[in-house]
Design an enzyme around this catalytic site. Structure first.
Site, PDB file in Angstrom:
ATOM      1  N   GLY A  81     -83.748 -31.181 -66.779  1.00  0.00           N
ATOM      2  CA  GLY A  81     -83.614 -31.127 -65.326  1.00  0.00           C
ATOM      3  C   GLY A  81     -83.210 -29.736 -64.852  1.00  0.00           C
ATOM      4  N   SER A 115     -78.308 -35.703 -58.053  1.00  0.00           N
ATOM      5  CA  SER A 115     -78.020 -36.804 -58.998  1.00  0.00           C
ATOM      6  C   SER A 115     -77.306 -36.242 -60.218  1.00  0.00           C
ATOM      7  CB  SER A 115     -79.314 -37.467 -59.456  1.00  0.00           C
ATOM      8  OG  SER A 115     -79.874 -38.172 -58.404  1.00  0.00           O
ATOM      9  N   HIS A 124     -82.747 -39.048 -64.224  1.00  0.00           N
ATOM     10  CA  HIS A 124     -83.363 -39.225 -65.554  1.00  0.00           C
ATOM     11  C   HIS A 124     -84.704 -39.944 -65.431  1.00  0.00           C
ATOM     12  CE1 HIS A 124     -78.981 -38.915 -66.796  1.00  0.00           C
ATOM     13  NE2 HIS A 124     -79.555 -37.999 -67.539  1.00  0.00           N
TER      14      HIS A 124
END
Ligand code: PAF
Length: 291
Positions: A155, A192, A45
């Site tokens: 993302g 992630s 993030h």
């Protein structure tokens, strides 16, 4: 890309809970970038926030665990929530506004009208999680209407999600630019994800097979679509025997515009996507390959 180092706190973001507070906070600001999240913020993030910051005067991070995109047997109740920790991370990234509405604020009535994700929304993640993408697109459309951003950053790890958001923006003429941010990986290759916190040390080691499989597939690209699938599946077959095992949900090589399976003679860009369970945790990952 590896984890960006935290910065010194730049200043507290304004935390707003309602559309009215949001409108006041954004009155007279310049170009606005939105980073939509469900919280449990991590390095991935941070990289979205930095990309947002490089493209706009005002950065808004929304933090909302959207019940509409969770199936009845999914992890809505145990999804990690940490607003104070998330706000600190946003402060370190110089975020201007955190929009953290209550569920009743986003959904004051049972949601009757939704954004249908169409056939692309029924494939891969949509096949494993029926209704998931209708929930995602509906809340993203609501967030776009509430925040009215000039651009929104998503993302690339959620490849099907960003493809569907782009398609929604095109099909519904929404005045928002969609910006994709590359997947952030730990040095060992694990992508992630907020769900990584569920993994024990041993599960995490097994989970590395996902990124290994994608790398093996990408390296086989000169041999064509079947070679890509075969190389990735070989790694995953071995991982199915590991302790704890990697239980494959799907491995697919798809056309990036439709998420339909790429044929043996597919040429050009494709997405190699994987979803698997390790212990109780479901993980997804993908890479772009050129055939
Ligand atoms: O990617 C996510 O975190 C969510 O799907 C999103 C885009 C914030 C919608 O709830």
């Amino acid at each position: 890309m590896t984890e960006p180092a935290p910065r010194e706190t730049v200043g507290e973001p304004l935390v707003v809970r309602t559309p009215e507070e949001l409108r006041r906070a954004l009155a007279g600001t310049g170009r606005v970038a939105l980073v939509p999240t469900m919280g449990a913020l991590h390095g991935g993030h941070r990289s979205l926030m930095r990309l947002a910051r490089s493209r706009a005067e005002t950065v808004v991070v929304s933090i909302f665990v959207n019940p509409l995109q969770f199936g009845p047997n999914e992890d809505l109740d145990r999804y990690p929530r940490d607003l104070p920790g998330d706000t600190l991370l946003c402060a370190e990234e110089g975020v201007d506004v955190v929009f953290a509405p209550e569920t009743g604020t986003v959904y004051p009535l049972p949601q009757m009208v939704t954004v249908d994700a169409g056939s692309m929304g029924e494939r891969l993640e949509g096949a494993s999680r029926p209704g998931h993408f209708t929930g995602v697109l509906t809340v993203v459309a609501k967030l776009f209407n509430l925040v009215r951003p000039d651009l929104a950053v998503f993302g690339a790890k959620d490849a099907q999600q960003i493809a569907l958001v782009r398609r929604m923006v095109a099909d519904l003429d929404l005045p928002v630019e969609i910006v994709g941010a590359p997947t952030l990986r730990d040095p060992d290759g694990l992508a992630s994800s907020s769900r990584n916190v569920y993994l024990s040390a041993r599960e995490r080691t097994s989970a590395l097979a996902l990124s290994r499989a994608l790398r093996a597939g990408a390296e086989a690209a000169p041999g064509g679509a079947e070679a890509v699938r075969g190389a990735a599946l070989a790694v995953l077959a071995e991982a199915a025997e590991a302790v704890p095992p990697v239980r494959l949900d799907y491995l697919a090589l798809v056309d990036p515009a439709t998420f339909a399976e790429a044929g043996a003679d597919h040429r050009g860009e494709a997405v190699l996507a994987v979803a698997a369970r390790v212990g109780a945790t479901r993980l997804i990952d993908n890479v772009s390959v050129t055939l």
